[in-house]
Design an enzyme around this catalytic site. Structure first.
Site, short mmCIF file in Angstrom:
data_model
loop_
_atom_site.label_atom_id
_atom_site.label_comp_id
_atom_site.label_asym_id
_atom_site.label_seq_id
_atom_site.Cartn_x
_atom_site.Cartn_y
_atom_site.Cartn_z
N SER A 68 42.53 65.39 10.78
CA SER A 68 42.13 65.18 9.36
C SER A 68 41.05 64.51 9.51
O SER A 68 40.88 63.56 9.99
CB SER A 68 43.24 65.06 8.62
N TYR B 143 49.81 59.38 6.26
CA TYR B 143 49.51 60.69 6.97
C TYR B 143 48.29 60.45 7.68
O TYR B 143 47.98 60.74 8.91
CB TYR B 143 49.12 61.68 6.03
#
Length: 223
Positions: free
Chosen positions: A130, A143
């Site tokens: 990501s 995250y």
């Protein structure tokens, strides 16, 4: 016929990747925690469903048993964590541990189990990353830090296993259920569908560049 294992294949990017590989005549095994959704996707897209939680050692063992020969492992299953996204100063540590179990420890544990088969095939490992792994976004500390850890594991595995192609891939913002959970109540219809990122992954498989971290946006650029 080459064989792939794609985790988190019941929806989103995992399902799109599994379907694309099937269309290329790959044998694909997919897992996911939502058994009904996984089996429905498998029936529609033509892959083999093995429902379960990738953090469960018994489930990982079942996946390994199903892949005595393996050319590609896609560690796609991920956990966003708490929604709405909290600042790190108030992040529940038990929830953060769960994020790391799903996003860091489970992919490594599954890769460890499958290394013999992957090495025999001179195969490919793709860990879905990501932009939050490299950018400091407010609320994304849980995250993002887990994906940063996954990036580092991927990089080291690539150095330690030069016979394999080991990639961390940032697919970009996509219109998925997980992305919607990050922005509850917001309209994310402007994000591209997961299928738009698939050609970037297929390019990696076709061209086999050096192991490392890649952005789908860069791989989708054609000269």
């Amino acid at each position: 016929m080459p064989t792939a294992l794609v985790t988190g294949a019941s929806a989103g990017l995992g399902r799109a990747l599994a379907a694309a590989l099937v269309s290329r005549q790959w044998t694909v095994i997919g897992d996911g925690r939502d058994a009904a959704a996984l089996r429905s996707a498998a029936r529609e897209d033509g892959f083999t469903a093995i429902p379960g939680d990738v953090t469960d050692p018994a489930h990982r063992a079942s996946l390994a048993d199903a892949c005595p020969a393996l050319d590609l492992l896609v560690n796609n299953a991920s956990s966003l964590g708490v929604s709405p996204l909290p600042p790190l100063g108030r992040y529940p540590l038990a929830a953060l541990e769960d994020v790391y179990r799903v996003n860091v420890f489970a992919p490594l544990a599954l890769t460890q189990l499958l290394l013999p088969a992957l090495t025999a095939a001179r195969g490919v490992v793709i860990d879905v990353s990501s932009d939050a792994a490299v950018e400091a976004y407010e609320g994304w500390g849980g995250y993002g830090s887990a994906k940063a850890a996954l990036d580092q594991l991927t990089a080291v595995l690539g150095v330690e296993h030069p016979d394999l192609s080991v990639y961390a891939v940032d697919p970009g913002d996509l219109r998925t259920a997980m992305h919607q959970r990050a922005f509850p109540g917001a309209d994310i219809s402007d994000r591209p569908l997961p299928e738009t990122a698939v050609p970037a992954f297929l390019r990696l498989l076709d061209e086999r560049p050096s192991s490392g971290r890649y952005r789908a946006a860069d791989l989708l650029v054609t000269a």
